[in-house]
Design an enzyme around this catalytic site. Structure first.
Site, mmCIF file in Angstrom:
data_model
loop_
_atom_site.group_PDB
_atom_site.id
_atom_site.type_symbol
_atom_site.label_atom_id
_atom_site.label_comp_id
_atom_site.label_asym_id
_atom_site.label_seq_id
_atom_site.Cartn_x
_atom_site.Cartn_y
_atom_site.Cartn_z
ATOM 1 N N GLU A 22 0.815 -1.221 0.000
ATOM 2 C CA GLU A 22 0.000 0.000 0.000
ATOM 3 C C GLU A 22 0.852 1.276 0.000
ATOM 4 O OE1 GLU A 22 -3.199 0.760 -0.264
ATOM 5 O OE2 GLU A 22 -3.500 -1.351 -0.766
ATOM 6 N N ALA A 43 9.645 -8.276 -4.288
ATOM 7 C CA ALA A 43 9.557 -9.709 -4.589
ATOM 8 C C ALA A 43 8.101 -10.089 -4.877
ATOM 9 C CB ALA A 43 10.112 -10.515 -3.418
ATOM 10 N N PRO A 225 2.864 59.927 9.446
ATOM 11 C CA PRO A 225 3.935 60.088 10.444
ATOM 12 C C PRO A 225 4.673 58.806 10.801
ATOM 13 C CG PRO A 225 1.787 60.094 11.488
ATOM 14 C CD PRO A 225 1.517 60.019 10.021
ATOM 15 N N ASP A 248 12.118 59.187 1.563
ATOM 16 C CA ASP A 248 12.957 59.880 2.539
ATOM 17 C C ASP A 248 13.368 58.911 3.639
ATOM 18 O OD1 ASP A 248 12.589 62.125 1.123
ATOM 19 O OD2 ASP A 248 11.097 63.000 2.457
ATOM 20 N N LYS A 270 16.880 62.081 2.752
ATOM 21 C CA LYS A 270 16.854 63.465 3.244
ATOM 22 C C LYS A 270 16.362 63.471 4.685
ATOM 23 C CE LYS A 270 15.073 66.783 0.921
ATOM 24 N NZ LYS A 270 16.064 67.813 1.239
ATOM 25 N N GLY A 302 4.825 62.247 6.469
ATOM 26 C CA GLY A 302 3.715 63.141 6.812
ATOM 27 C C GLY A 302 2.897 63.484 5.590
ATOM 28 N N ASP A 303 2.678 64.777 5.398
ATOM 29 C CA ASP A 303 2.007 65.255 4.197
ATOM 30 C C ASP A 303 3.075 65.859 3.296
ATOM 31 O OD1 ASP A 303 -0.958 66.347 3.192
ATOM 32 O OD2 ASP A 303 0.766 67.510 2.525
ATOM 33 N N THR A 331 -0.154 64.818 8.280
ATOM 34 C CA THR A 331 1.062 65.501 8.697
ATOM 35 C C THR A 331 1.369 65.187 10.160
ATOM 36 O OG1 THR A 331 2.195 67.621 8.688
ATOM 37 C CG2 THR A 331 -0.124 67.653 9.349
ATOM 38 N N MET A 383 10.883 70.496 12.800
ATOM 39 C CA MET A 383 12.348 70.639 12.759
ATOM 40 C C MET A 383 12.809 71.691 13.763
ATOM 41 S SD MET A 383 12.839 70.407 8.629
ATOM 42 C CE MET A 383 11.372 71.336 8.198
HETATM 43 N N1 SAH Z 1 6.150 66.487 5.572
HETATM 44 C C1 SAH Z 1 6.368 66.154 6.955
HETATM 45 C C2 SAH Z 1 7.351 67.066 7.616
HETATM 46 C C3 SAH Z 1 8.737 66.977 7.062
HETATM 47 S S1 SAH Z 1 9.884 67.966 7.931
HETATM 48 C C4 SAH Z 1 5.017 66.139 7.689
HETATM 49 O O1 SAH Z 1 4.010 66.541 7.120
HETATM 50 O O2 SAH Z 1 4.993 65.700 8.833
HETATM 51 C C5 SAH Z 1 10.522 66.823 9.099
HETATM 52 C C6 SAH Z 1 10.015 67.148 10.482
HETATM 53 O O3 SAH Z 1 8.698 66.622 10.634
HETATM 54 C C7 SAH Z 1 10.793 66.520 11.595
HETATM 55 O O4 SAH Z 1 11.933 67.289 11.926
HETATM 56 C C8 SAH Z 1 9.793 66.559 12.723
HETATM 57 O O5 SAH Z 1 9.670 67.839 13.270
HETATM 58 C C9 SAH Z 1 8.501 66.262 11.967
HETATM 59 N N2 SAH Z 1 8.128 64.834 12.011
HETATM 60 C C10 SAH Z 1 8.086 63.963 10.990
HETATM 61 N N3 SAH Z 1 7.654 62.764 11.416
HETATM 62 C C11 SAH Z 1 7.418 62.884 12.720
HETATM 63 C C12 SAH Z 1 6.944 62.010 13.734
HETATM 64 N N4 SAH Z 1 6.616 60.727 13.481
HETATM 65 N N5 SAH Z 1 6.818 62.493 15.004
HETATM 66 C C13 SAH Z 1 7.127 63.762 15.278
HETATM 67 N N6 SAH Z 1 7.575 64.642 14.370
HETATM 68 C C14 SAH Z 1 7.713 64.208 13.112
#
Ligand code: SAH
Length: 464
Positions: A22, A43, A225, A248, A270, A302-303, A331, A383
């Protein structure tokens, strides 16, 4: 994973099996699907094995396996269902270099035969390393039901068409063609019988060749974020369809992993003050990929429209006459304000809110400090870590209250998120103490809601 799955080429090779009952029958049914020459040593073979031998499906040797019988064999199956005999035959096979499987003896076997869903040339192999045969059977049954029986035929016809399909550019155009064939046009043509498939493929190729005259495109996508759940559905779709993703450094790994597996991922790196590609390098990179016909996703944290140097990239893309669009993102100010349980605007407190950057291309950024110094003002400062002392100095010089709440949110929405509340007066010291290494957003004029009533020193202590 102890057992690593591979697919073995069997054409021109031999597989030897010892046994005629089997267990042997069950294995032989599978092995006869391969292109190997199958030698069976028994066999007293089952009548079915004799029939297969007479049909030329295998070579039957009516005797027990002997030394030298396994020379040159790729695989050996000990299927006598007798421990001593299996050990004897397995030892012979091992000395001749064949990989050995002893039926129902996982421990002494060098490989296992998976459960197979056969839509040749499409084969699905399922293994549980002996842990759960029931599970393997259930998965097999499920797949048998789900994979149309015509799949093998489609794949065979598709394989013969591969050369013709190479007329399409490598990458997305070719992938789209095959996806269309396997999931839409192919099954539809199959309904008209196997002969209808090849003409359908010719038509499909023509349609796709016309489509590849299509141009590249750039989507500027906000990745939010960091928390992948804060991506928009549009952002997800863009990632899913991207040929190239230029991102980025702030973009979290969890988000990058959502990009299409075949997409080329480029770190444009960046970040704040760190080493990075120059903006003009990035612009050139985006344009170069889009010009070659790629769907490029320029992924920004972010945005994309907030402190993202978006306009410079859009200008470069427009100048190259490449089409583009923007996918908005959440953002970091939105994520950060949610984290502290506050709202950005509030009746009788502030009817406007500012998004500020701590530094710009020229150094610390200048703002309308006297307007900001008025009571109730709220600003989200991006920033801002390096320029905190400068910002504090300017605001106090313009009469801002030293006790104005300031909240720092590091890594908003990420697992490592940290919230530190302070005041304008204590801001530089707090930042030094907190030693934040991740991206941080600073709220001027907002305190964390839960801590609003506590003395600042206590908040600070708890947060640290
Ligand atoms: N376009 C991004 C900002 C870019 S500049 C936005 O809309 O959020 C980068 C800065 O964004 C950082 O120096 C910090 O101040 C902020 N940032 C980005 N991600 C973050 C996070 N997860 N928590 C807190 N600050 C953040």
């Amino acid at each position: 994973m102890n057992h690593f799955p591979i697919f073995l080429a069997t054409e021109g090779r031999s597989i030897v099996l010892s046994g005629g009952g089997e267990a042997a029958l069950a294995k032989l049914r599978l092995l006869m699907k391969s292109q190997a020459t199958i030698h069976v040593f028994a066999a007293n073979p089952d009548a079915q094995i004799e029939t297969w031998a007479s049909e030329g499906k295998l070579v039957l040797h009516r005797r027990a396996l002997q030394q030298c019988d396994t020379i040159g064999a790729a695989l050996f199956y000990a299927a006598d269902e007798d421990d001593a005999e299996d050990a004897r035959t397995a030892a012979i096979a091992k000395t001749s270099g064949a990989l050995v499987n002893i039926v129902d003896n996982l421990h002494d076997s060098e490989f296992i035969t998976p459960a197979i869903v056969d839509r040749d040339p499409v084969t699905v192999a399922i293994g549980t390393e002996g842990a759960a045969p029931v599970l393997a059977r259930a998965i097999k049954a499920d797949l048998e039901e789900r994979l149309p029986t015509t799949l093998g035929t489609l794949a065979r016809i598709g394989k013969a068409f591969r050369g013709a399909a190479d007329a399409l550019p490598f990458g997305r155009p070719r992938r789209d063609f095959w996806r269309d064939y396997y999931f839409t046009s192919g099954p539809r043509a199959m309904a008209g019988g196997e002969d209808a498939v090849r003409p359908a493929l010719d038509d499909l190729l023509e349609t796709h060749l016309a489509r590849t005259a299509r141009e590249g495109h750039v989507a500027f996508v906000g990745a939010g974020p960091g928390d992948p759940e804060l991506l928009t559905l549009k952002a997800r779709r863009a990632l899913d369809e991207a040929d190239v993703v230029i991102h980025d450094r702030l973009i979290s790994k969890a988000i990058l992993e959502l990009a299409r597996r075949e997409a080329v991922m480029i770190d444009a790196g960046k970040e704040g003050f760190g080493p990075s590609m120059t903006q003009s390098d990035i612009n050139a990179l985006i344009v170069e990929h889009a010009r070659s016909g790629a769907q490029v996703v320029r992924l920004k944290s972010g945005d994309a429209t907030v402190f993202g140097r978006l306009d410079e990239e859009i200008d470069a893309v427009s100048d190259a006459q490449i089409s583009w669009h923007i996918v908005p993102g959440i953002t970091s100010a939105s994520a950060a304000v949610a984290a502290i349980g506050q709202s950005l605007t509030k009746r009788n407190r502030n009817s406007s809110v500012r998004f500020l950057t701590g530094h710009d291309m020229k150094g610390f950024a200048d703002h309308d400090w006297s307007a900001l110094a008025r009571p109730g003002e709220v600003a989200a400062i991006y920033m801002g870590k390096k320029s905190a002392r400068f910002i504090q100095g300017r605001l106090m010089m313009h009469g801002a209250d030293r006790a104005t709440p300031v909240t720092l949110i590091e890594n908003a929405s990420r697992p490592e998120q940290r919230i530190v509340g302070t005041t304008l007066a204590d801001l530089p010291q707090t930042l030094t103490d907190a030693d934040m290494t991740g991206p941080a957003l600073m709220f001027y004029g907002l305190a964390p809601r839960a801590a609003a009533a506590q003395p600042i020193a206590q908040i600070l202590q708890e947060a640290l």
